[in-house]
Design an enzyme around this catalytic site. Structure first.
Site, PDB file in Angstrom:
ATOM      1  CE1 TYR A 236      -4.194   1.853   0.604  1.00 29.63           C
ATOM      2  CE2 TYR A 236      -2.599   3.416   1.480  1.00 29.63           C
ATOM      3  CZ  TYR A 236      -3.868   3.140   1.003  1.00 29.63           C
ATOM      4  OH  TYR A 236      -4.803   4.141   0.913  1.00 29.63           O
TER       5      TYR A 236
ATOM      6  CG  PHE B   6      -7.919  15.509 -24.904  1.00 32.11           C
ATOM      7  CD1 PHE B   6      -8.100  14.991 -26.174  1.00 32.11           C
ATOM      8  CD2 PHE B   6      -8.337  14.751 -23.815  1.00 32.11           C
ATOM      9  CE1 PHE B   6      -8.684  13.752 -26.359  1.00 32.11           C
ATOM     10  CE2 PHE B   6      -8.914  13.504 -23.989  1.00 32.11           C
ATOM     11  CZ  PHE B   6      -9.091  13.007 -25.268  1.00 32.11           C
ATOM     12  CG  ASP B   7     -12.556  15.697 -26.182  1.00 26.74           C
ATOM     13  OD1 ASP B   7     -11.597  16.147 -26.818  1.00 26.74           O
ATOM     14  OD2 ASP B   7     -13.318  14.835 -26.606  1.00 26.74           O
TER      15      ASP B   7
ATOM     16  CG  ASP C 267      -2.716  16.953 -22.214  1.00 26.43           C
ATOM     17  OD1 ASP C 267      -2.257  15.813 -22.029  1.00 26.43           O
ATOM     18  OD2 ASP C 267      -3.896  17.168 -22.550  1.00 26.43           O
TER      19      ASP C 267
ATOM     20  CB  ALA D 158      -1.335  12.052 -23.919  1.00 21.07           C
TER      21      ALA D 158
ATOM     22  CE  LYS E 186      -4.815   8.924 -25.098  1.00 19.38           C
ATOM     23  NZ  LYS E 186      -5.214  10.001 -24.225  1.00 19.38           N
TER      24      LYS E 186
ATOM     25  CG  HIS F 255     -19.658  11.714 -29.092  1.00 18.84           C
ATOM     26  ND1 HIS F 255     -19.732  12.760 -28.207  1.00 18.84           N
ATOM     27  CD2 HIS F 255     -18.532  11.045 -28.799  1.00 18.84           C
ATOM     28  CE1 HIS F 255     -18.672  12.734 -27.421  1.00 18.84           C
ATOM     29  NE2 HIS F 255     -17.924  11.702 -27.748  1.00 18.84           N
TER      30      HIS F 255
HETATM   31  C1  LIG Z   1      -6.213  10.802 -23.739  1.00 17.66           C
HETATM   32  C2  LIG Z   1      -5.829  12.186 -23.446  1.00 17.66           C
HETATM   33  C3  LIG Z   1      -6.153  12.792 -22.228  1.00 17.66           C
HETATM   34  C4  LIG Z   1      -7.005  12.110 -21.171  1.00 17.66           C
HETATM   35  O1  LIG Z   1      -6.427  10.951 -20.729  1.00 17.66           O
HETATM   36  P1  LIG Z   1      -7.300   9.687 -20.215  1.00 17.66           P
HETATM   37  O2  LIG Z   1      -6.236   8.703 -19.867  1.00 17.66           O
HETATM   38  O3  LIG Z   1      -8.157   9.255 -21.359  1.00 17.66           O
HETATM   39  O4  LIG Z   1      -8.075  10.131 -19.044  1.00 17.66           O
HETATM   40  C5  LIG Z   1      -5.722  14.083 -22.007  1.00 17.66           C
HETATM   41  N1  LIG Z   1      -5.015  14.754 -22.945  1.00 17.66           N
HETATM   42  C6  LIG Z   1      -4.684  14.198 -24.126  1.00 17.66           C
HETATM   43  C7  LIG Z   1      -3.902  14.979 -25.128  1.00 17.66           C
HETATM   44  C8  LIG Z   1      -5.085  12.905 -24.423  1.00 17.66           C
HETATM   45  O5  LIG Z   1      -4.781  12.377 -25.620  1.00 17.66           O
END
Ligand SMILES: *Cc1c(COP(=O)(O)O)cnc(C)c1O
Length: 458
Positions: free
Chosen positions: A72, A124-125, A215, A217, A258, A450
């Protein structure tokens, strides 16, 4: 003759996938109410819905799964992960999280408050969602050329420094808690940000005393594009490019689904100890104790191994080359695409391809359904369905582009699969004049429609 490029791996575990016939697919898509998200994966032959968490792990990663420490507190796997992240990014302080949006939640809980403005390149969304959830604003400062699908620019993810200047003038730096650079920029099509631009953004941020976060990813893909498109970096090892990229930022959020090469996971990393301590409170509240943050020990171990592989030229070359292999095939067939190709997906311009389908009948969704009917390939609509209705007027918001995204999972499919996808799209292209009607909505959710929308042929 020159020997062709080949993948730097061979396959040890095989997962069967199954062909279907058109009659079956007609039934399945009808049962799914013409929404590809409703299809069970067994009804899909090649799945290009997303490259997020859908990749194949290596033998080192599977071996790491067996060595994961599930303590833990103070898990050995956490320390392995932390050391790996620090050696790649230079960031001292690491908080694991269960995925990318969870890392955003922890960071933004610490830094963003109501009325704030967060400039960035096409957030990103989930990033935008977490900013707007706090009644703050995500301000898009991407360079204008990014929205032109055919104009060539090697770094269509770049931020426009003039737009950043205007944001500071208009809102004042007190209201800007951070700038977010998304590398690569997912929302503009996996387009990279140049080192030169990151340096300019860093100078700008320093001049105004605003922190810069990535960000990150797809940070490794971004570094590969810097190496292959930014002259001064051609000879530099990828890992040095990555370290230079991160040396310009104050911290990062990461979706490990990613470039972490794992199926679930994320983290937040930074240099400032005070910020780390503040963020730790939210991490404990939302994610779990500091040394696991919503991840199993074995998953942290696999992530540490995945990150080490993601930053190798061998991996990145095979990754980006496969995406571009598909893009080049489609281009040869004259299929209208977004160019230059990004790092993780190819985008088909559905409006140009199916010009006979009326805009009100969801052109990109129509093409995605055609592709499924033709071949069993599942892609995703990036068009009117995704754009959703205006929150107040409830009118349809027709976006500038109707795209179908073909996202390629990492190390999962062979180039024969790419040939198959391209042939399916070519068949549709050849009979494109006969496709003259699309779909209408039977039922939809008030937001994020969607995912669950139900349709019928128009
Ligand atoms: C996928 C992604 C996120 C969110 O990550 P999750 O692991 O899906 O929560 C944030 N920013 C970018 C650029 C992404 O491609």
């Amino acid at each position: 003759m020159d020997l062709p490029y080949t993948e730097p791996y061979k396959i040890k575990a095989v997962e069967p996938i199954h062909h279907s016939n058109r009659e079956q697919r007609e039934r399945w898509i009808r049962e799914a109410r013409y929404n590809l998200f409703n299809l069970p994966s067994d009804h899909v032959f090649i799945d290009l819905l997303t490259d997020s968490g859908t990749g194949a792990m290596s033998q080192d990663q599977w071996a790491a799964i067996m060595t994961g420490d599930e303590s833990y507190a103070g898990s050995r796997s956490f320390y392995e992960l932390k050391e790996t992240i620090t050696s790649i990014t230079g960031f001292e302080f690491v908080l694991p999280a269960h995925q990318g949006r969870a890392a955003e939640n922890v960071l933004f809980s610490t830094l963003i408050k109501e009325g704030d403005v967060v400039p960035g390149n096409a957030h990103f969304d989930t990033t935008k969602g977490h900013i707007e959830f706090r009644k703050a604003m995500a301000l898009d400062c991407t360079i204008d050329i990014a929205s032109d699908t055919v104009a060539y620019h090697p770094f269509k993810g770049n931020l426009d420094i003039d737009k950043l200047e205007k944001a500071v003038k208009k809102y004042g730096k007190q209201r800007i808690p951070m700038i977010i650079a998304t590398i690569t920029c997912n929302s503009t099509g996996g387009q990279p940000v140049s080192m030169e631009n990151l340096r300019q953004v860093k100078n700008f941020a320093d001049r105004h005393g605003i922190p810069l976060f990535y960000d990150a990813a797809r940070f490794a893909e971004n570094a590969y594009f810097i190496k292959t498109r930014e002259k001064e970096y051609a000879e530099l090892p990828v890992i040095e490019i990555i370290r230079e990229m991160f040396s310009l930022a104050d911290g990062m959020t990461m979706s490990s689904k990613k470039d972490g090469l794992v199926n679930i996971g994320g983290f937040l990393a930074m240099n400032d100890e005070k910020l780390y301590k503040e963020a730790s409170r939210f991490s404990i509240m939302f994610e779990g104790f500091l040394s696991y943050g919503g991840m199993a020990g074995r998953d942290m171990a696999a992530l540490a191994a995945g990150l080490k592989e993601a930053v190798t030229l061998d991996f990145l070359e095979s990754r980006v080359r496969q995406v571009h292999y598909l893009g080049n095939l489609l281009k040869k067939f004259n299929i209208p695409l977004q160019e230059p190709f990004g790092g993780h997906a190819i985008f088909v311009n559905a409006r140009k391809m199916l010009s006979g389908v009326p805009q009100e009948e969801y052109i990109a969704q129509t093409l995605a359904i055609e592709l499924y009917l033709e071949s069993g390939v599942r892609a995703v609509e990036i068009g009117t369905l995704l754009a959703d209705r205006h929150p107040q007027t409830r009118e349809e918001r027709y976006p500038a582009l109707e795209m179908v995204r073909l996202a390629i999972p990492r190390r999962v499919y062979t180039n024969n699969h790419m040939d198959y996808i391209a042939a399916a799209l070519q068949n549709i292209y050849q009979r494109r004049e006969t496709i003259r009607s699309g779909y209408r909505i039977v039922s939809e959710a008030p937001i994020m429609r969607h995912f669950t929308v139900e349709l019928e042929p128009a």
